[in-house]
Design a protein around this motif. Structure first.
Motif, PDB file in Angstrom:
ATOM      1  N   ASP A 147       0.826  -1.211   0.000  1.00 18.12           N
ATOM      2  CA  ASP A 147       0.000   0.000   0.000  1.00 18.12           C
ATOM      3  C   ASP A 147       0.863   1.265   0.000  1.00 18.12           C
ATOM      4  O   ASP A 147       0.357   2.356   0.267  1.00 18.12           O
ATOM      5  CB  ASP A 147      -0.990  -0.010   1.176  1.00 18.12           C
ATOM      6  CG  ASP A 147      -0.325  -0.306   2.515  1.00 18.12           C
ATOM      7  OD1 ASP A 147       0.907  -0.374   2.557  1.00 18.12           O
ATOM      8  OD2 ASP A 147      -1.045  -0.453   3.518  1.00 18.12           O
ATOM      9  N   SER A 148       2.164   1.115  -0.283  1.00 17.24           N
ATOM     10  CA  SER A 148       3.109   2.226  -0.512  1.00 17.24           C
ATOM     11  C   SER A 148       3.401   3.060   0.728  1.00 17.24           C
ATOM     12  O   SER A 148       3.930   4.155   0.613  1.00 17.24           O
ATOM     13  CB  SER A 148       2.621   3.170  -1.623  1.00 17.24           C
ATOM     14  OG  SER A 148       2.262   2.434  -2.753  1.00 17.24           O
ATOM     15  N   VAL A 149       3.055   2.574   1.909  1.00 15.79           N
ATOM     16  CA  VAL A 149       3.376   3.317   3.122  1.00 15.79           C
ATOM     17  C   VAL A 149       4.126   2.408   4.093  1.00 15.79           C
ATOM     18  O   VAL A 149       4.069   1.182   3.998  1.00 15.79           O
ATOM     19  CB  VAL A 149       2.108   3.867   3.835  1.00 15.79           C
ATOM     20  CG1 VAL A 149       1.409   4.894   2.984  1.00 15.79           C
ATOM     21  CG2 VAL A 149       1.175   2.738   4.230  1.00 15.79           C
ATOM     22  N   ARG A 151       4.259   1.771   8.135  1.00 20.03           N
ATOM     23  CA  ARG A 151       3.443   2.049   9.322  1.00 20.03           C
ATOM     24  C   ARG A 151       4.270   1.777  10.579  1.00 20.03           C
ATOM     25  O   ARG A 151       4.952   0.755  10.661  1.00 20.03           O
ATOM     26  CB  ARG A 151       2.173   1.193   9.311  1.00 20.03           C
ATOM     27  CG  ARG A 151       1.269   1.520   8.127  1.00 20.03           C
ATOM     28  CD  ARG A 151       0.044   0.618   8.038  1.00 20.03           C
ATOM     29  NE  ARG A 151      -0.618   0.805   6.753  1.00 20.03           N
ATOM     30  CZ  ARG A 151      -1.613   1.669   6.547  1.00 20.03           C
ATOM     31  NH1 ARG A 151      -2.042   2.435   7.531  1.00 20.03           N
ATOM     32  NH2 ARG A 151      -2.161   1.792   5.341  1.00 20.03           N
ATOM     33  N   VAL A 163       1.863   6.954  10.080  1.00 25.45           N
ATOM     34  CA  VAL A 163       1.813   6.356   8.747  1.00 25.45           C
ATOM     35  C   VAL A 163       2.799   7.170   7.911  1.00 25.45           C
ATOM     36  O   VAL A 163       2.586   8.361   7.681  1.00 25.45           O
ATOM     37  CB  VAL A 163       0.395   6.424   8.144  1.00 25.45           C
ATOM     38  CG1 VAL A 163       0.401   5.799   6.757  1.00 25.45           C
ATOM     39  CG2 VAL A 163      -0.594   5.697   9.033  1.00 25.45           C
ATOM     40  N   MET A 165       4.072   8.358   4.821  1.00 27.67           N
ATOM     41  CA  MET A 165       3.602   8.424   3.437  1.00 27.67           C
ATOM     42  C   MET A 165       4.572   9.218   2.576  1.00 27.67           C
ATOM     43  O   MET A 165       5.209  10.155   3.048  1.00 27.67           O
ATOM     44  CB  MET A 165       2.222   9.086   3.386  1.00 27.67           C
ATOM     45  CG  MET A 165       1.148   8.228   3.992  1.00 27.67           C
ATOM     46  SD  MET A 165      -0.498   8.859   3.682  1.00 27.67           S
ATOM     47  CE  MET A 165      -0.553  10.254   4.766  1.00 27.67           C
ATOM     48  N   LYS A 168       5.757   6.087  -3.821  1.00 24.70           N
ATOM     49  CA  LYS A 168       4.739   5.967  -4.859  1.00 24.70           C
ATOM     50  C   LYS A 168       4.449   4.511  -5.230  1.00 24.70           C
ATOM     51  O   LYS A 168       3.633   4.238  -6.083  1.00 24.70           O
ATOM     52  CB  LYS A 168       5.202   6.703  -6.129  1.00 24.70           C
ATOM     53  CG  LYS A 168       5.617   8.145  -5.873  1.00 24.70           C
ATOM     54  CD  LYS A 168       4.829   9.086  -6.756  1.00 24.70           C
ATOM     55  CE  LYS A 168       5.080  10.558  -6.554  1.00 24.70           C
ATOM     56  NZ  LYS A 168       5.837  10.935  -5.381  1.00 24.70           N
TER      57      LYS A 168
END
Length: 351
Positions: A147-149, A151, A163, A165, A168
């Motif tokens: 999910d490109s993050v 955590r 998170v 962020m 990409k």
């Protein structure tokens, strides 16, 4: 005109003669050889972790199980089931009797090693979780996934602290260390990000790689790290992520990087190629390949994960032929029997 005289350099600039580039001489390291092959998984071995006491190690596989092995003998001690997809990341806590695992089923689990049961689950990832790392001093766990993050979780309360962020694409590698940058992530968007953990923001983004960054390795004693993608392996200096040098020549998709305090770095490719490097000079002192188990296909020759044990004298690799292989240095090798074949190139590539 000024009568044929050469103009002086603009004020504030001096003409400085460039120093000749002198390559660093590599240290001698003994070549490594295969010591043991451990079979037991029925799927690719995707993740490995050695416990702090150096007695056992854990492996996670596409067969959805986590297996605990005795490091000295290679015997199977325990199999943990609970994931419903490939297990992509493992970490053993040095301060609690906990093993952490993550997988492509979006799950992040905390196993109590005294009861061998899942005691906590961390919910929040929207897709498969590909990497995890424990913070060495704080009770924090960092996970990265599709999910490109990345955590950041509080281990005890199961809450998401941050998170992270900015990437990409899939976050495929995560490392934590005590000093800033406390979190480093590598992603399939071909960047490496250094994070300010207190603010939950990016400190700097390293954009030197041209292809997916699939592996990161922290140096155990120096304040630096390496990142690997299929075009090159690069060495960086913390805290700002200054570029140091390239490790050139591993022409494969590099899935794993491992570093020991002796200054030996190992890169493992998905075609089974393994390269052993001298950390200081970037010299490749051994270029070898793993051998697929009899009965498996040639295409099952890949290396997916690797780690040194706590002493740095044993290297463990997890492979596509469903085996775990343990490597050690050749004790009989000397500088005379295996001399350094060092041919420095005169040009120095900057990035």
């Amino acid at each position: 005109m000024n009568g044929g005289q050469s103009l002086p350099p603009p004020s504030g600039q001096q003409v400085v003669r460039k120093r000749n580039y002198e390559p660093v001489k590599p240290e001698w390291h003994a070549p490594w050889k295969l010591m043991r092959v451990i079979s037991g998984h029925i799927g690719w071995v995707r993740s490995l972790a050695v416990e702090p006491g150096n007695k056992w190690f854990a492996s996670g596989s596409v067969d959805r199980t986590i297996k605990i092995w005795d490091l000295a003998s290679g015997t199977l001690k325990l199999t943990l089931t609970g994931h419903i997809s490939p297990v992509r990341g493992l970490a053993v806590s040095s301060r609690h009797p906990y093993l952490f695992s993550c997988g492509e089923d979006k799950q992040v689990k905390c196993w109590d090693l005294e009861t061998n049961k899942v005691v906590r689950q961390y919910h929040g990832h929207l897709s498969g979780v590909y990497a995890l790392s424990l913070h060495p001093v704080l009770d924090l766990l960092v996970t990265g996934g599709r999910d490109s993050v990345a955590r950041v979780w509080d281990i005890r309360t199961k809450q998401q602290v941050h998170v992270l962020m900015g990437h990409k694409s899939t976050v495929s590698a995560v490392e934590c260390q005590e000093a800033d940058p406390q979190v480093i992530t590598g992603s399939m968007d071909s960047t490496v990000r250094l994070w300010d953990l207190a603010a939950g923001k990016t400190m700097s983004t390293l954009t030197h790689h041209k292809k997916s960054v699939r592996a990161l390795a922290l140096h155990p004693t120096e304040f630096g790290f390496a990142s690997a993608s299929s075009d090159s392996i690069k060495q960086w200096r913390c805290p700002r992520g200054d570029f140091v040098q390239n490790f050139e020549g591993h022409a494969a998709i590099v899935n794993s990087l491992s570093l020991n305090s002796d200054g030996v770095m190992v890169s493992g490719g998905d075609d089974g190629s393994m390269r052993f490097w001298d950390w200081k000079s970037g010299h490749c002192f051994q270029d070898t390949a793993t051998v697929a188990q009899p009965g498996s296909l040639d295409s099952e020759n890949g290396i997916f994960c690797s780690t040194f044990d706590r002493t740095g004298f044993r290297l463990i690799t997890g492979e596509a032929d469903k085996t775990i292989k343990i490597w050690k240095e050749d004790e009989e090798a000397t500088e005379e029997s295996h001399p350094i074949d060092f041919r420095p190139s005169l040009s120095r590539r900057r990035f």
